[in-house]
Scaffold this motif. Structure first.
Motif, PDB file in Angstrom:
ATOM      1  N   GLN A  71      32.111  46.555  35.640  1.00 36.66           N
ATOM      2  CA  GLN A  71      32.841  47.298  36.671  1.00 36.66           C
ATOM      3  C   GLN A  71      32.005  47.416  37.943  1.00 36.66           C
ATOM      4  N   ALA A  81      38.478  41.421  40.064  1.00 37.15           N
ATOM      5  CA  ALA A  81      39.044  42.418  39.148  1.00 37.15           C
ATOM      6  C   ALA A  81      40.080  41.803  38.222  1.00 37.15           C
ATOM      7  N   ASP A  82      40.939  40.951  38.784  1.00 35.92           N
ATOM      8  CA  ASP A  82      41.981  40.299  37.990  1.00 35.92           C
ATOM      9  C   ASP A  82      42.377  39.002  38.667  1.00 35.92           C
ATOM     10  N   GLN A  83      43.346  38.311  38.086  1.00 36.88           N
ATOM     11  CA  GLN A  83      43.762  37.019  38.645  1.00 36.88           C
ATOM     12  C   GLN A  83      44.354  37.173  40.048  1.00 36.88           C
ATOM     13  N   THR A 119      37.442  37.098  34.994  1.00 29.36           N
ATOM     14  CA  THR A 119      37.773  38.317  35.722  1.00 29.36           C
ATOM     15  C   THR A 119      37.329  39.520  34.892  1.00 29.36           C
ATOM     16  N   PHE A 120      37.302  40.657  35.523  1.00 27.48           N
ATOM     17  CA  PHE A 120      36.936  41.880  34.805  1.00 27.48           C
ATOM     18  C   PHE A 120      37.931  42.151  33.681  1.00 27.48           C
ATOM     19  N   GLU A 121      39.180  41.913  33.952  1.00 27.98           N
ATOM     20  CA  GLU A 121      40.218  42.159  32.956  1.00 27.98           C
ATOM     21  C   GLU A 121      39.992  41.308  31.705  1.00 27.98           C
ATOM     22  N   LEU A 122      39.631  40.039  31.892  1.00 26.50           N
ATOM     23  CA  LEU A 122      39.396  39.141  30.759  1.00 26.50           C
ATOM     24  C   LEU A 122      38.102  39.496  30.029  1.00 26.50           C
ATOM     25  N   GLN A 124      36.585  42.287  29.719  1.00 30.78           N
ATOM     26  CA  GLN A 124      36.713  43.493  28.899  1.00 30.78           C
ATOM     27  C   GLN A 124      37.084  43.125  27.462  1.00 30.78           C
ATOM     28  N   GLU A 125      38.048  42.232  27.336  1.00 32.56           N
ATOM     29  CA  GLU A 125      38.490  41.802  26.007  1.00 32.56           C
ATOM     30  C   GLU A 125      37.387  41.038  25.280  1.00 32.56           C
TER      31      GLU A 125
END
Length: 263
Positions: A71, A81-83, A119-122, A124-125
């Protein structure tokens, strides 16, 4: 304390002029405590050049702490952050998990393409799934990121300067407009004083009634009715009277009384 300890062993600190001067930053297993997650992104942002690369191998001891590190990378624009936030000039991050990609459920499902522009979103998973293992990050800051920030700062400074200049011009105009007004006020006051002098009441001895003044003339109210004295007419001398019906009779009586012999 850290600076003093560094100076004691002869290690000099880098000056602010040397910020953003390193083309490559390498680190391994440097995420141990909570404050490391907040500081590491700032360290990378401070020392990495505009098109520099950073490489970190981190153990995933605490998935939540590593996610907070990611983050922080988003906040300093080192990780999208995301796509939807990926642009041509966005920084990129490549990752590799320490696992067998062919047998790892997460890596198999995401595919090899997901490792190239993370990305940050990916991530995280990925971090949550691989907790207890390790992961390698290789990031690159795209050229022009710092230049855009500098241009934005320059634009803001120019706007502030223009606003200050405009305010100064408005103050000057306001000051110039006030000067004629002050002069007019002095002229009006002088004119009012002159009118006051011309409107002074000339009292007439023996005149019954009241007197009132108008601009440039005097009106006497009494036995003679209203008589307007034009402006510029010579005033009556002391003891001089205006003869009317009553004043003439009174004068005649005084004359007759004076003719009577004194007893």
């Amino acid at each position: 304390a850290t600076a003093a300890a560094a100076a004691a062993v002869g290690v000099s600190r880098l000056s602010p002029q040397e910020h953003n001067c390193f083309d490559l930053i390498l680190a391994s297993d440097v995420l141990y405590e909570e404050h490391h997650a907040a500081l590491l992104p700032l360290v990378i942002d401070r020392w990495l050049t505009d098109d520099g690369r950073w490489v970190m191998a981190l153990a995933i001891r605490d998935a939540d702490m590593l996610i907070r590190f990611l983050q922080g990378l988003v906040w300093v624009n080192l990780l999208p952050a995301d796509q939807g936030s990926i642009r041509e000039d966005s920084s990129t991050v490549h990752w590799e998990a320490v696992c067998d990609a062919s047998s790892c459920e997460c890596c198999s499902r995401l595919g090899a393409a997901a490792r190239e522009e993370a990305t940050f979103e990916l991530l995280q998973e990925v971090v949550t799934f691989h907790e207890g293992g390790a992961i390698l990050f290789e990031g690159r800051r795209r050229r022009g990121r710092k230049e855009e920030e500098k241009q934005l700062q320059q634009q803001q400074q120019q706007q502030q300067q223009q606003q200050q200049q405009q305010q100064q011009e408005e103050q000057c105009q306001h000051h110039l407009l006030q000067k004629p007004e002050e002069g007019d006020g002095d002229a009006d006051q002088a004119a009012a004083e002159e009118v006051g002098k011309n409107s002074e009441v000339e009292k007439v001895p023996g005149m019954e009634g009241e007197s009132r003044t108008t601009a440039g003339a005097e009106v006497l109210e009494g036995d003679l009715g209203d008589r307007r004295i034009p402006e510029g007419e010579a005033p009556m001398g002391d003891g001089e009277e205006i003869l009317g019906p009553k004043s003439s009779q009174k004068k005649a009586e005084q004359a007759n009384h004076a003719k009577l012999p004194q007893s």
